[in-house]
Scaffold this motif. Structure first.
Motif, short mmCIF file in Angstrom:
data_model
loop_
_atom_site.label_atom_id
_atom_site.label_comp_id
_atom_site.label_asym_id
_atom_site.label_seq_id
_atom_site.Cartn_x
_atom_site.Cartn_y
_atom_site.Cartn_z
N THR A 12 -15.86 -11.83 24.62
CA THR A 12 -15.25 -12.41 23.43
C THR A 12 -15.96 -13.68 23.00
OG1 THR A 12 -13.11 -11.50 24.08
CG2 THR A 12 -13.09 -13.25 22.46
N ASN A 141 -13.14 -13.27 10.61
CA ASN A 141 -13.52 -13.60 11.99
C ASN A 141 -12.33 -13.52 12.93
OD1 ASN A 141 -16.19 -14.00 11.36
ND2 ASN A 141 -16.01 -16.21 11.14
N GLY A 143 -9.59 -11.73 12.55
CA GLY A 143 -9.25 -10.32 12.73
C GLY A 143 -10.26 -9.60 13.61
N THR A 144 -11.55 -9.94 13.40
CA THR A 144 -12.59 -9.30 14.22
C THR A 144 -12.45 -9.70 15.68
OG1 THR A 144 -14.08 -9.33 12.31
CG2 THR A 144 -15.07 -9.00 14.49
N LEU A 146 -9.73 -10.47 17.27
CA LEU A 146 -8.63 -9.71 17.86
C LEU A 146 -9.08 -8.29 18.20
CD1 LEU A 146 -5.66 -10.87 15.57
CD2 LEU A 146 -6.21 -11.62 17.90
N LEU A 147 -9.83 -7.68 17.30
CA LEU A 147 -10.36 -6.33 17.58
C LEU A 147 -11.33 -6.36 18.74
CD1 LEU A 147 -10.93 -4.99 13.95
CD2 LEU A 147 -9.08 -4.40 15.53
N ILE A 148 -12.12 -7.44 18.84
CA ILE A 148 -13.08 -7.55 19.94
C ILE A 148 -12.35 -7.65 21.27
CG2 ILE A 148 -14.78 -9.11 20.98
CD1 ILE A 148 -15.74 -9.71 18.13
N LEU A 150 -9.41 -6.50 22.00
CA LEU A 150 -8.87 -5.18 22.29
C LEU A 150 -9.98 -4.24 22.76
CD1 LEU A 150 -6.53 -3.17 22.27
CD2 LEU A 150 -7.03 -2.73 19.84
N ALA A 151 -11.12 -4.26 22.05
CA ALA A 151 -12.24 -3.39 22.45
C ALA A 151 -12.77 -3.79 23.82
CB ALA A 151 -13.35 -3.46 21.41
N TRP A 153 -11.08 -5.18 26.25
CA TRP A 153 -10.13 -4.73 27.27
C TRP A 153 -10.30 -3.24 27.55
CZ3 TRP A 153 -5.84 -1.41 27.38
CH2 TRP A 153 -5.01 -1.55 28.49
#
Length: 433
Positions: A12, A141, A143-144, A146-148, A150-151, A153
């Motif tokens: 992250t 950024n 939002g990205t 947060l997606l990062i 999750l990805a 994990w």
């Protein structure tokens, strides 16, 4: 901190740093492009105003300077070559936008006269677009990221799943099922290599564990026999010996059993000491250790002929011949064990050779003409308390060769046994100098 958490955190941080750097890059060049576009716009406005106003000749003419102020907070000033202000007009500037006022200067030439035109204004639309871009970058950024997370994990769980499987399998391995092995997967990636290495280590542990169990079994058997004999001798003597001669005979028999126990116990202690942490290795003379071991062998077997031969010394070793880093006591014990075996099983002469196979290696060979060792027994020669079938009826406990091998390995060397039934045995020790 768990490896999964470390991976997610570092992944992250890395991606967040790249996103921030990219966003700053985009914002910086967008701001520079806005500034450049607005400057061009102000220059065009200044030239147009100068062309119109100078040609009209007076502010009260058909075109008033105020009519040319098209941008927010625009200010226009035309100066003659002598520094006289010919035209000056300014639009009102909103107080909250005063810090956004930008200015530029251009030169306008008409009828051979060069005028200086100063113009300033506020790029309200450009700054509004920059504010929108900044908001988009911040929201994007966040939002990205947060997606990062999750990805990261998901990917960490996916990549660490084989390790979790290995851990689960390892937790099921106990002392009672050391034969169980860990799944080695595709046998190519790092986790598979880790599992393969662990299986190799587990095989060594299982082998050592089995050897330990075998050693304890043999040791208990070897100790139980003389103890039972000694107990029987003492009980018999107590119950039936009525005369001094009978008591002396019983005591003599008991003493033999005690000596047997002491010899066996000393052998076991010496073998255990060889498994202790490595002693400090100091420069020793192997020829002196061999001479001492030969003295012990001659004292134990006075009728045995032991012939010693020494090979040539390389020029590189002439200053300190036969010297190597080692422990003199352990080396003497190891060499005596080889001599003891040779003298015990051979009635003919025992040949001992000390030589240099090369300038970096010392070698001691002990050759006898005894009964030899059967091929089936040679694979177990270094098992503690194992005795070959040819050793039946001979004194000993099967501790000499295992101890010698451990001492030689402690010194970084190798012990090799070459034997054939009925043709004698040759034991060779090679040690680095």
């Amino acid at each position: 901190m768990l490896i999964r958490t470390k991976l997610i955190l570092r992944f992250t941080i890395l991606v967040a740093g790249l996103l921030v750097a990219f966003s700053a890059f985009v914002y910086y060049f967008q701001a520079a492009a806005r500034r450049q576009r607005f400057v061009h716009r102000m220059e065009a406005s200044a030239l147009l105003a100068a062309r119109v106003l100078i040609r009209s000749g007076h502010p009260a003419g058909p075109v008033h300077p105020r009519d040319l102020l098209m941008m927010t907070g625009e200010r226009l000033r035309i100066v003659s070559p002598t520094g006289q202000t010919l035209f000056a007009e300014a639009a009102s500037v909103p107080p909250d936008l005063a810090d956004q006022l930008e200015s530029t200067r251009v030169r306008y030439k008409s009828q051979g006269i060069t005028y200086q035109v100063e113009v300033s204004a506020i790029d309200r639309l450009g700054h509004s677009q920059l504010d929108t871009l900044r908001l988009i970058l911040v929201v994007g950024n966040v939002g990205t990221l947060l997606l990062i997370i999750l990805a990261g994990w998901v990917l960490a769980n996916q990549f660490l799943q084989p390790i979790a499987r290995v851990v689960e399998q390892v937790e099921q391995i106990t002392a009672s099922n050391l034969s169980q092995r860990v799944d080695e997967g595709n046998r190519r990636d790092e986790i598979a290599r880790l599992a393969l290495t662990f299986n190799q280590m587990l095989a060594g542990v299982e082998q050592a564990f089995e050897a330990q169990k075998s050693f304890l079994s043999h040791a208990s058997h070897e100790l139980r026999t003389p103890l039972a004999t000694l107990l029987g001798t003492l009980e018999t003597s107590l119950a039936y010996d009525d005369t001094l001669d009978e008591s002396k005979e019983s005591i003599t028999s008991g003493l033999e059993d005690v000596r047997h126990l002491i010899a066996l116990t000393n052998g076991l202690l010496t073998l255990a000491r060889a498994d202790a942490p490595s002693p400090r290795l100091l420069p020793v003379r192997l020829d002196e250790c061999l001479t001492t071991a030969l003295g012990y062998a001659q004292a134990k077997y006075p009728s045995r002929d032991v012939q010693l031969s020494i090979g040539p010394v390389p020029a590189a070793a002439s200053a300190e011949p036969f010297s190597l880093p080692g422990n003199a006591e352990l080396l003497t014990t190891a060499l005596f064990n080889l001599l003891d075996n040779a003298c015990k099983y051979s009635q003919a002469a025992v040949n001992v050779t000390l030589s240099y196979p090369d300038s970096n290696t010392l070698q001691v060979s002990v050759q006898d003409s005894g009964p030899g060792i059967a091929p089936a027994d040679q694979a177990r020669l270094f098992e503690p308390l194992f005795r070959a079938r040819s050793a039946a009826g001979r004194p000993g406990f099967g501790l000499g060769l295992p101890l010698t091998q451990k001492v030689v390995r402690l010194h970084g060397g190798q012990l090799a046994i070459e034997s054939a039934a009925g043709e004698g045995t040759t034991a060779t020790v090679r040690l680095p100098v």
